[in-house]
Scaffold this motif. Structure first.
Motif, mmCIF file in Angstrom:
data_model
loop_
_atom_site.group_PDB
_atom_site.id
_atom_site.type_symbol
_atom_site.label_atom_id
_atom_site.label_comp_id
_atom_site.label_asym_id
_atom_site.label_seq_id
_atom_site.Cartn_x
_atom_site.Cartn_y
_atom_site.Cartn_z
ATOM 1 N N THR A 3 0.846 -1.184 0.000
ATOM 2 C CA THR A 3 0.000 0.000 0.000
ATOM 3 C C THR A 3 0.887 1.242 0.000
ATOM 4 O O THR A 3 2.091 1.157 0.275
ATOM 5 C CB THR A 3 -0.905 0.034 1.240
ATOM 6 N N GLU A 4 0.300 2.387 -0.289
ATOM 7 C CA GLU A 4 1.073 3.637 -0.268
ATOM 8 C C GLU A 4 1.666 3.876 1.114
ATOM 9 O O GLU A 4 2.792 4.351 1.240
ATOM 10 C CB GLU A 4 0.186 4.806 -0.675
ATOM 11 N N ARG A 5 0.913 3.533 2.143
ATOM 12 C CA ARG A 5 1.391 3.724 3.522
ATOM 13 C C ARG A 5 2.616 2.845 3.794
ATOM 14 O O ARG A 5 3.599 3.295 4.391
ATOM 15 C CB ARG A 5 0.283 3.399 4.510
ATOM 16 N N GLU A 6 2.576 1.599 3.353
ATOM 17 C CA GLU A 6 3.714 0.695 3.546
ATOM 18 C C GLU A 6 4.944 1.197 2.794
ATOM 19 O O GLU A 6 6.067 1.132 3.308
ATOM 20 C CB GLU A 6 3.362 -0.714 3.092
ATOM 21 N N VAL A 7 4.747 1.713 1.598
ATOM 22 C CA VAL A 7 5.859 2.258 0.814
ATOM 23 C C VAL A 7 6.455 3.450 1.538
ATOM 24 O O VAL A 7 7.676 3.575 1.658
ATOM 25 C CB VAL A 7 5.391 2.643 -0.612
ATOM 26 N N LEU A 8 5.614 4.339 2.054
ATOM 27 C CA LEU A 8 6.085 5.516 2.775
ATOM 28 C C LEU A 8 6.871 5.117 4.024
ATOM 29 O O LEU A 8 7.938 5.672 4.292
ATOM 30 C CB LEU A 8 4.909 6.418 3.151
ATOM 31 N N ILE A 9 6.373 4.144 4.768
ATOM 32 C CA ILE A 9 7.068 3.675 5.967
ATOM 33 C C ILE A 9 8.436 3.103 5.606
ATOM 34 O O ILE A 9 9.438 3.371 6.274
ATOM 35 C CB ILE A 9 6.211 2.637 6.727
ATOM 36 N N THR A 10 8.491 2.339 4.533
ATOM 37 C CA THR A 10 9.755 1.757 4.083
ATOM 38 C C THR A 10 10.740 2.847 3.664
ATOM 39 O O THR A 10 11.929 2.784 4.006
ATOM 40 C CB THR A 10 9.514 0.783 2.909
#
Length: 46
Positions: A3-10
């Motif tokens: 998800t976009e959130r997971e990409v941002l966290i990474t």
């Protein structure tokens, strides 16, 4: 699929790790930095 959130966290985690690397007392050559980044991208431990 991430998800976009997971990409941002990474991305934030990688940025934090790189800042810690830069702020460390050890001096790295350009080649060593490239090796660390490549290992980070592939998921390997250095």
């Amino acid at each position: 699929m991430s998800t976009e959130r997971e990409v941002l966290i990474t991305q934030k985690a990688m940025a934090y790790d790189l800042i810690e690397l830069i702020d460390s007392s050890k001096t790295y050559t350009g080649e060593e930095v490239q090796e660390i980044i490549r290992a980070y991208i592939s998921g390997s431990e250095t």
